[in-house]
Write an enzyme that holds these catalytic residues in place. Structure first.
Site, PDB file in Angstrom:
ATOM      1  N   HIS A  83       4.304  10.801   1.408  1.00 48.60           N
ATOM      2  CA  HIS A  83       3.624  11.354   0.240  1.00 48.60           C
ATOM      3  C   HIS A  83       2.124  11.349   0.526  1.00 48.60           C
ATOM      4  O   HIS A  83       1.692  10.816   1.559  1.00 48.60           O
ATOM      5  CB  HIS A  83       3.971  10.604  -1.048  1.00 48.60           C
ATOM      6  CG  HIS A  83       3.499   9.182  -1.099  1.00 48.60           C
ATOM      7  ND1 HIS A  83       3.956   8.202  -0.249  1.00 48.60           N
ATOM      8  CD2 HIS A  83       2.595   8.560  -1.916  1.00 48.60           C
ATOM      9  CE1 HIS A  83       3.381   7.043  -0.525  1.00 48.60           C
ATOM     10  NE2 HIS A  83       2.547   7.242  -1.529  1.00 48.60           N
ATOM     11  N   ASP A  87      -3.894   6.447   1.394  1.00 50.24           N
ATOM     12  CA  ASP A  87      -3.601   5.380   2.353  1.00 50.24           C
ATOM     13  C   ASP A  87      -2.411   5.747   3.243  1.00 50.24           C
ATOM     14  O   ASP A  87      -2.001   4.944   4.083  1.00 50.24           O
ATOM     15  CB  ASP A  87      -3.351   4.049   1.636  1.00 50.24           C
ATOM     16  CG  ASP A  87      -2.227   4.118   0.614  1.00 50.24           C
ATOM     17  OD1 ASP A  87      -2.071   5.177  -0.036  1.00 50.24           O
ATOM     18  OD2 ASP A  87      -1.504   3.116   0.454  1.00 50.24           O
TER      19      ASP A  87
END
Length: 299
Positions: A83, A87
């Site tokens: 996704h 990060d």
């Protein structure tokens, strides 16, 4: 884990090293610890010779250097993205430029939430070469040559574009943030959806994966037990909300104060987003109603 234990774990974490965690899988840990990422982003390298990289992570020079060192003499053929939180995916841009790898995985998504982030914001630089559909398989050579076979598993909930990736050769599932190795996932509206998240957990119950590799935290060696626990945890939170609304209508901060009294206060804003996700789900099922910022149990 207490504050001192977390500090000790961060100090001992093998940042930048290539750790062998299975015959086909290595992990490189980015130095981006936080209350939402635990020790940091775990980037996975799958195969040997011709390798795949899963969730290349934040756009940081040290982490890029560590991935390149770990794959020296090898070809990175694919970058798989679960996704597009920052990060997880931003380093794909530079890693693709250096390796020529194909960026595959979730659909692009740029959304500015109106509440606290569960980790970083969405990555606006993410441009996949190919978006994978649920059940789509990507081959990466043969077992004899250190190859791998990856299958996309659509698991919306944490984000609407979230994918897990199943490694056929080891019956392993790379779970991104859908199932983490240290905490439950935070579901943040408007993109995060509790009903989707619960359905995605139930989907995992139908699978026979023997180990989960989350992007944050250690491998999960009893995956079915953990998923059952996650579902029970969410049902317990749902029950808490309904009981707290029995006496009188309440705003979300009041619910969070009661439900998360023992949780680090820094996490309360994100917990409030999960409470909101529960309330939206309960409202859709006719169990609660809202009057402005105040929620009450339906008659």
């Amino acid at each position: 884990m207490g504050t001192m234990d977390i500090k000790a774990a961060i100090e001992a974490a093998p940042y930048g090293a290539s750790e062998r965690i299975s015959p086909l899988v290595r992990r490189v840990l980015a130095r981006n610890p936080s209350p939402f990422t635990f020790l940091g982003t775990g980037t996975y390298i799958v195969g040997s010779g011709k390798v795949a990289v899963i969730d290349p992570g934040p756009d940081e020079d040290a982490h890029l250097d560590a991935i390149l060192a770990a794959t020296a003499g090898e070809t990175i053929s694919h970058l798989f993205i679960t996704h597009t939180h920052r990060d997880h995916s931003p380093l794909a841009v530079r890693l693709k430029a250096l390796s020529g790898a194909e960026v595959v995985g979730c659909a692009p998504l740029v959304l500015e939430d109106d509440g606290p982030r569960t980790d970083a914001a969405f990555d606006s630089t993410y441009t996949p070469d190919r978006v994978l559909a649920h059940g789509e398989v990507v081959p990466g050579g043969t077992w004899a040559d250190g190859g791998w076979t990856m299958e996309a598993v659509h698991t919306p909930g944490h984000t609407s574009n979230h994918l897990c990736f199943a490694l056929h050769e080891e019956k392993a599932l790379f779970t991104g943030d859908h199932v983490m190795g240290w905490s439950t996932s935070v579901v943040t509206p408007p993109d995060g959806d509790m009903r989707d998240y619960m359905a995605s957990l139930k989907l995992l119950q139908t699978r026979d994966d023997t180990v989960y590799y989350p992007t944050h935290g250690e491998p999960v060696t009893e995956p079915q037990r953990l998923v059952r626990g996650y579902i029970a945890h969410r049902r317990q939170r749902e029950g808490q909300i309904l009981r707290l609304l029995e006496g009188s209508p309440k705003a979300i901060p009041d619910l969070v104060a009661a439900m998360y009294a023992s949780v680090d206060p820094r996490l309360h804003p994100a917990a409030g987003r999960s409470v909101l996700a529960h309330l939206i789900d309960l409202q859709a099922r006719g169990m609660v109603s809202a009057d402005g910022d105040v929620w009450e149990k339906a008659a």
